[in-house]
Write a protein that holds these residues in place. Structure first.
Motif, PDB file in Angstrom:
ATOM      1  N   LEU A   1       0.840  -1.191   0.000  1.00 58.06           N
ATOM      2  CA  LEU A   1       0.000   0.000   0.000  1.00 58.06           C
ATOM      3  C   LEU A   1       0.879   1.245   0.000  1.00 58.06           C
ATOM      4  O   LEU A   1       1.853   1.342   0.762  1.00 58.06           O
ATOM      5  N   VAL A   2       0.518   2.216  -0.847  1.00 56.86           N
ATOM      6  CA  VAL A   2       1.134   3.537  -0.852  1.00 56.86           C
ATOM      7  C   VAL A   2       0.079   4.548  -0.428  1.00 56.86           C
ATOM      8  O   VAL A   2      -1.070   4.491  -0.894  1.00 56.86           O
ATOM      9  N   ILE A   3       0.426   5.465   0.455  1.00 56.29           N
ATOM     10  CA  ILE A   3      -0.493   6.531   0.879  1.00 56.29           C
ATOM     11  C   ILE A   3      -0.009   7.818   0.225  1.00 56.29           C
ATOM     12  O   ILE A   3       1.087   8.307   0.518  1.00 56.29           O
ATOM     13  N   HIS A   4      -0.826   8.349  -0.685  1.00 54.23           N
ATOM     14  CA  HIS A   4      -0.376   9.455  -1.533  1.00 54.23           C
ATOM     15  C   HIS A   4      -1.589  10.165  -2.120  1.00 54.23           C
ATOM     16  O   HIS A   4      -2.644   9.551  -2.318  1.00 54.23           O
ATOM     17  N   ASN A   5      -1.437  11.444  -2.397  1.00 50.98           N
ATOM     18  CA  ASN A   5      -2.445  12.174  -3.161  1.00 50.98           C
ATOM     19  C   ASN A   5      -1.756  13.282  -3.936  1.00 50.98           C
ATOM     20  O   ASN A   5      -0.587  13.598  -3.681  1.00 50.98           O
ATOM     21  N   GLU A   6      -2.458  13.857  -4.892  1.00 48.29           N
ATOM     22  CA  GLU A   6      -1.887  14.906  -5.730  1.00 48.29           C
ATOM     23  C   GLU A   6      -2.443  16.280  -5.394  1.00 48.29           C
ATOM     24  O   GLU A   6      -2.403  17.197  -6.213  1.00 48.29           O
ATOM     25  N   GLY A   7      -2.965  16.431  -4.166  1.00 47.38           N
ATOM     26  CA  GLY A   7      -3.418  17.735  -3.714  1.00 47.38           C
ATOM     27  C   GLY A   7      -2.238  18.636  -3.409  1.00 47.38           C
ATOM     28  O   GLY A   7      -1.074  18.224  -3.441  1.00 47.38           O
ATOM     29  N   GLN A   8      -2.533  19.885  -3.096  1.00 51.07           N
ATOM     30  CA  GLN A   8      -1.460  20.818  -2.749  1.00 51.07           C
ATOM     31  C   GLN A   8      -0.693  20.336  -1.533  1.00 51.07           C
ATOM     32  O   GLN A   8       0.523  20.500  -1.441  1.00 51.07           O
TER      33      GLN A   8
END
Length: 783
Positions: free
Chosen positions: A515-522
């Motif tokens: 599992l990777v915890i990631h997002n492309e928000g600011q």
């Protein structure tokens, strides 16, 4: 078999590898470029024509805000020198960057000197922002022309992700490839290829936008506050708007950019019709009112006793007056609909329409002359000017047909590209792939550079494995899932905790193997949802709040004990609960610009989702700290009590919020791919971490910490509520009243202590006042 011809050379230094960089010109830009190269781990020679200027520039950069260096130790990689005395030090540089005054003659003279000392295959580039490569390389020998290109960084170089590259017809492809790869992977830049035209992409369009926005504001009688509000958020422009932006970058740059473009643009270029030398700007520059770096600008702060009053310039008289809040009907109806804003009849609507028509029609007229694709133009404006949407994305928002009709209604020409797209859009999704309309009249897939994996692309072609209002779980291939936060500010709430729990359960049943915890928000996450906490506290829903704290601890601990590896991949802010998630991951692959810290004391509480326990567990085994019960507690107390936030991933490693073994990615677009690779590397033979026990100092340690806080209070460095919060933090970190340094205690006891302390503090009026103040102002209350 292919045989290399005589004279063929690979990249830098003949081998394609850049190992040392030289920068000539120690102004803000040159020093910033040198600092970013040093941040990437390379030695740099920084030279300036003024004796001692380079050394002074490095010293100033160490004190600058925002910081040029990701860690102060990086400055040791910069060797400062004088251009005349130390010119020979450029001889072993693989890449030499010229960042001197914007005068073609001065630059060419420097290149002639460089040609006599630089090694074979070394690459030379100019950081010019407006001068064409053809003018710079005129009459230079073939050897120089083959190694020469333009690399236009944006200021400040550490933070601005755009790098515009211009290659000439004689420039070796290997040289361009070497710089592109180095800038991408090592400096974290998004590299855009530009044609050799005046101003390239971002400054060409940006200069017209600035001219249009200032001219129309003056002609239509808007105040600077009204203009910034209209041409700011609704356009996707940073909150500075146009006049606030000029104050930020320096008003004195306006005539320089204008003069440079006017000297080089074609006679029929639309910029000439829009541009106007404004007497007000000339007067402000003459009076030293050049913005934040001068005696004020379009805005200034006036001290009135103990208070500071914000003033704004009157565009008609040039005199200051108290700044006011814009009250335009157009802003009320068109704040979220740019087309409605531009159709409103009041002066705000007419202003929006005028700026839109000038800017968007100009951008459409420049493709393919300045860049091959509309995506390149949009990327340049998003990254070079911090626009939320590029010009062609804005055209899609208002409608290409609407724009064309508005131009015809004004008796203005419609650009060929705009006519060709007709009733279509410049972007579309076809079979899960993002496509752009190109000058050949067809749509083509947007192709990402090799090694780039973006969650936005995955989301276009697939459905989530699970989803709720605050988080989603995505299959990113090879048996790896990605947990994405998507609440406002990526704040954490019950839905987030529920999705964390679901992810652990699904992975435990074999739905994925990492599992990777990631997002492309600011920002990765700004922490817990404070609004929700304040609402619950105001209605005394203490049971609900404690359930949320318990749920968070349970979710994070389950993540830590999951039967599969978990990798955190933060960028931007990872504060409070966002930091606590990273402390519970097996590994972290962080973007270089990650700002991580436990900041809960700023709102009157202590970390409640395992931040205290996680930091103690991390610090107890840190090789950098002395052994024994006191050092980990003292380090954790200092960091948490001061709400210290790392200003980079490198600083987070020094703070031990990140491990020395955690990875750092410079290019944000490569972060997810790097995190996925790291997760896959942990899969084989993975075992969850063993339970942790600690030796903590107990009451004697707490007494020592309390004494230190008392001293800070006497010095005025700690407020009354700081003292209260620090006492609860001290008791938690030292293991509670029953702890003994000779006994080992399970980590679970720290979770219990921090949960109880959190709930006790939350019920105090001073804490609620801090939370309310933070929600209203975004700043901590010092009560």
């Amino acid at each position: 078999m292919h045989r290399r011809r005589a004279g063929d050379r690979d990249g830098a230094g003949g081998g394609g590898v850049i190992g040392k960089v030289g920068v000539i010109g120690a102004g803000l830009m040159g020093t910033g470029i040198a600092a970013q190269v040093a941040n990437a781990g390379l030695p740099v020679v920084l030279l300036d024509i003024v004796p001692g200027a380079a050394a002074r520039a490095v010293a100033a950069a160490l004190k600058a805000e925002p910081a040029a260096f990701m860690h102060p130790r990086n400055a040791k990689r910069v060797e400062a020198g004088d251009l005349d005395a130390d010119f020979g030090k450029l001889a072993d540089c693989d890449w030499i960057i010229e960042a001197i005054i914007e005068r073609p003659g001065a630059k060419r003279e420097l290149y002639q000197r460089l040609e006599a000392v630089r090694k074979d295959g070394s690459i030379v580039s100019s950081n010019t922002s407006t001068i064409r490569l053809a003018d710079l390389a005129a009459d230079m020998p073939p050897r120089f022309a083959a190694d020469f290109l333009i690399t236009h960084f944006f200021n400040p170089p550490r933070y601005m992700r755009l790098l515009e590259i211009v290659a000439g017809p004689a420039t070796r492809p290997q040289a361009v490839a070497a710089i592109r790869d180095f800038a991408d992977r090592r400096l974290g830049k998004t590299v855009i290829d530009c044609a050799d035209t005046p101003g390239f992409i971002a400054n060409r369009i940006g200069a017209l936008w600035i001219s249009a926005a200032t001219r129309h504001a003056i002609d239509l009688g808007l105040s600077v506050e009204e203009a910034d509000a209209v041409a700011g958020k609704p356009f996707g422009v940073p909150k500075t708007g146009i006049f606030g932006l000029l104050d930020l970058v320096g008003i004195d740059i306006v005539p320089h950019v204008g003069d440079s473009l006017l000297a080089s643009l074609p006679p029929d270029d639309p910029y000439r019709a829009v541009h106007r030398a404004e007497p007000l700007i000339a007067r402000m520059i003459a009076e030293g009112r050049t913005g934040r770096k001068g005696k004020g600008g379009f805005y200034t702060l006036h001290r009135n006793g103990a208070d500071r009053v914000k003033l704004a310039i009157d565009l008609a008289s040039g005199e200051y007056r108290p700044a006011g809040k814009p009250r335009l009907d157009s802003l009320q109806v068109g704040a979220k609909d740019l087309r409605r804003l531009a159709e409103h009849p009041d002066r705000g609507g007419r202003y929006a329409r005028a700026v839109l028509l000038d800017t968007l029609s100009y951008a459409a007229s420049l493709v393919p002359d300045v860049a091959a694709t509309v995506d390149a133009v949009d990327t340049a404006m998003r990254l070079g000017y911090n626009w939320r949407w590029g010009p062609f994305e804005l055209i899609d928002r208002v409608g290409a047909t609407w724009l064309a009709e508005a131009l015809r209604a004004d008796g203005r020409p419609v650009p060929k590209l705009l006519e060709r797209v007709g009733e279509g859009t410049f972007y579309r999704v076809q079979d899960g792939s993002l496509q752009t309309f190109t000058p050949d009249g067809e749509y083509h897939d947007v192709v990402r550079p090799e090694g780039v994996l973006l969650l936005q692309d995955i989301k276009r072609r697939s459905r989530p494995l699970a989803k709720n209002g605050s988080a989603s779980l995505w299959d990113i291939g090879d048996g790896v899932a990605c947990l994405e936060f998507h609440s406002k500010g990526n704040s954490l709430d019950p839905d987030t905790m529920a999705m964390l729990g679901k992810a652990v359960a699904m992975g435990g049943k074999g739905a994925f193997r990492a599992l990777v915890i990631h997002n492309e928000g600011q920002h990765f996450s700004v922490g817990a949802n404070l609004g929700l906490a304040l609402f619950a506290a105001n209605i005394a829903a203490w049971g609900e709040i404690e359930s949320l704290v318990e749920a968070g601890q349970k979710a994070y601990r389950a993540l830590r004990a999951a039967p599969f590896p978990v990798v955190g991949a933060p960028s931007g802010m990872a504060l409070g609960g966002g930091c606590e998630i990273l402390l519970h991951c097996d590994a972290v692959q962080a973007h270089a610009e990650s700002y991580i810290g436990l900041v809960e004391v700023g709102v009157g509480v202590i970390p409640g989702w395992g931040g205290c326990a996680g930091m103690l567990a991390r610090l107890a085994t840190a090789p950098a700290l002395p052994k024994g019960p006191i050092p980990p507690v003292a380090r954790a107390f200092e960091m948490i009590a001061t709400a210290r936030v790392a200003k980079s991933a490198a600083e987070a490693q020094e703070m031990l919020v990140l491990r020395p073994t955690d990875g750092i990615t410079f290019n944000r677009d490569r972060l997810l791919a790097d995190a996925k690779a790291r997760a896959l590397a942990l899969v084989e033979g993975y075992q969850p971490p063993a339970p942790v026990t600690l030796r903590l100092p107990g009451p004697s340690g707490r007494a020592a910490l309390d004494l230190a806080v008392h001293g800070f209070a006497l010095q005025g460095k700690a407020t009354p509520h700081d003292v209260v919060v620090s006492r609860f933090l001290a008791e938690t970190l030292t293991g509670g009243p029953k702890a003994d340094p000779l006994d080992e205690i399970p980590l679970e006891r720290i979770y219990d202590l921090e949960r109880r302390a959190f709930m006790t503090l939350l019920k105090q009026p001073a804490t609620l006042a801090r939370i309310e103040h933070m929600l209203e102002t975004g700043k901590p209350l010092r009560n």
